[in-house]
Design a protein around this motif. Sequence first.
Motif, PDB file in Angstrom:
ATOM      1  N   ALA A  39     -15.681 -13.280   1.056  1.00  0.00           N
ATOM      2  CA  ALA A  39     -14.218 -13.306   0.995  1.00  0.00           C
ATOM      3  C   ALA A  39     -13.593 -13.349   2.382  1.00  0.00           C
ATOM      4  N   GLU A  40     -12.632 -14.250   2.551  1.00  0.00           N
ATOM      5  CA  GLU A  40     -11.820 -14.315   3.755  1.00  0.00           C
ATOM      6  C   GLU A  40     -10.516 -13.523   3.590  1.00  0.00           C
ATOM      7  N   VAL A  41     -10.285 -13.018   2.397  1.00  0.00           N
ATOM      8  CA  VAL A  41      -9.072 -12.247   2.096  1.00  0.00           C
ATOM      9  C   VAL A  41      -9.501 -10.911   1.491  1.00  0.00           C
ATOM     10  N   PRO A  42      -8.603  -9.936   1.434  1.00  0.00           N
ATOM     11  CA  PRO A  42      -8.988  -8.634   0.872  1.00  0.00           C
ATOM     12  C   PRO A  42      -9.442  -8.718  -0.581  1.00  0.00           C
ATOM     13  N   LEU A  43     -10.239  -7.741  -0.955  1.00  0.00           N
ATOM     14  CA  LEU A  43     -10.630  -7.525  -2.345  1.00  0.00           C
ATOM     15  C   LEU A  43     -10.046  -6.164  -2.713  1.00  0.00           C
ATOM     16  N   TRP A  44      -8.828  -6.187  -3.294  1.00  0.00           N
ATOM     17  CA  TRP A  44      -8.073  -4.958  -3.509  1.00  0.00           C
ATOM     18  C   TRP A  44      -8.498  -4.254  -4.795  1.00  0.00           C
ATOM     19  N   THR A  93      -8.921 -13.666  -4.097  1.00  0.00           N
ATOM     20  CA  THR A  93      -9.721 -12.767  -4.931  1.00  0.00           C
ATOM     21  C   THR A  93      -8.819 -12.151  -5.991  1.00  0.00           C
ATOM     22  N   VAL A  94      -9.422 -11.776  -7.109  1.00  0.00           N
ATOM     23  CA  VAL A  94      -8.690 -11.154  -8.214  1.00  0.00           C
ATOM     24  C   VAL A  94      -9.494  -9.971  -8.731  1.00  0.00           C
ATOM     25  N   VAL A  95      -8.828  -8.850  -8.897  1.00  0.00           N
ATOM     26  CA  VAL A  95      -9.399  -7.687  -9.578  1.00  0.00           C
ATOM     27  C   VAL A  95      -8.510  -7.394 -10.772  1.00  0.00           C
ATOM     28  N   ALA A  96      -9.099  -7.356 -11.970  1.00  0.00           N
ATOM     29  CA  ALA A  96      -8.365  -7.015 -13.189  1.00  0.00           C
ATOM     30  C   ALA A  96      -8.723  -5.602 -13.613  1.00  0.00           C
ATOM     31  N   ASP A 151       3.681   5.255  -6.751  1.00  0.00           N
ATOM     32  CA  ASP A 151       2.837   5.535  -5.596  1.00  0.00           C
ATOM     33  C   ASP A 151       1.431   4.966  -5.751  1.00  0.00           C
ATOM     34  N   LEU A 152       1.336   3.721  -6.225  1.00  0.00           N
ATOM     35  CA  LEU A 152       0.050   3.044  -6.341  1.00  0.00           C
ATOM     36  C   LEU A 152      -0.528   2.794  -4.949  1.00  0.00           C
ATOM     37  N   ALA A 153      -1.832   2.981  -4.801  1.00  0.00           N
ATOM     38  CA  ALA A 153      -2.526   2.694  -3.543  1.00  0.00           C
ATOM     39  C   ALA A 153      -3.721   1.796  -3.842  1.00  0.00           C
ATOM     40  N   VAL A 154      -3.974   0.850  -2.946  1.00  0.00           N
ATOM     41  CA  VAL A 154      -5.136  -0.036  -3.076  1.00  0.00           C
ATOM     42  C   VAL A 154      -5.910  -0.040  -1.771  1.00  0.00           C
ATOM     43  N   THR A 155      -7.212  -0.256  -1.879  1.00  0.00           N
ATOM     44  CA  THR A 155      -8.057  -0.346  -0.698  1.00  0.00           C
ATOM     45  C   THR A 155      -8.844  -1.642  -0.735  1.00  0.00           C
ATOM     46  N   ASP A 156      -9.184  -2.157   0.422  1.00  0.00           N
ATOM     47  CA  ASP A 156      -9.956  -3.397   0.553  1.00  0.00           C
ATOM     48  C   ASP A 156     -11.434  -3.035   0.599  1.00  0.00           C
ATOM     49  N   VAL A 157     -12.151  -3.328  -0.477  1.00  0.00           N
ATOM     50  CA  VAL A 157     -13.541  -2.891  -0.550  1.00  0.00           C
ATOM     51  C   VAL A 157     -14.486  -3.807   0.221  1.00  0.00           C
TER      52      VAL A 157
END
Length: 209
Positions: A52-57, A84-87, A182-188
Amino acid sequence: MGLSWCPKCGAELLAPSVYSSDWRCAEHGPTLPLSIFARRDAAALEHIRERAEVPLWVPDPVPLGWTLSGLAAVGDDRSRFRATVVACQGPAPLGGEGEWLIVAEEPGVGLGSSYARSSTTDARALSAGVAAAKIHALGHPTSLWPVLDTVADRSAYVGEADGVWLWLISFPADAGYAVLEDLAVTDVRHRAAPSIGTGPLSRRLRPGN
């Protein structure tokens, strides 16, 4: 991975051949392919983050009761992954079941607007007014703007994080109110993935659904 789809419309693509090195959509011409992963496990996450060249949130922490319901990416071995897509699926804030698609994409890919069923393909045009919400991306407050021209069964928000577009598309529409909580996401790609169970495979990952 199974079949490859157009990220802008969900049509099946014509694969590269001896006559052309491009993936081709009958409507949009040469395009990078969207691949939907059958597996939703550590091996699939590793495959995506290595390319991936972009984040994977991924939500971090994962909201109570939510599970991983799908993974997808746009690109191939030559281009690497440009989206990228995370469902994720789980209890919706106002009752019932909800689902989110969290998309990271480079400008011009068109996947987020396709999921949102929005006629606006340039996310810059959507981020000109007042932000509707903020989430935390890698610990940084990130403004999100509402996408107003979606269909009735979903809501969509878009912002910019780590230099590319971040889309949050929610089903049903009221599941999007989670962004106000207050949703938080991280780039795995760079951090260990938070513990998250696996749910039924999402039917939303192919655009047009």
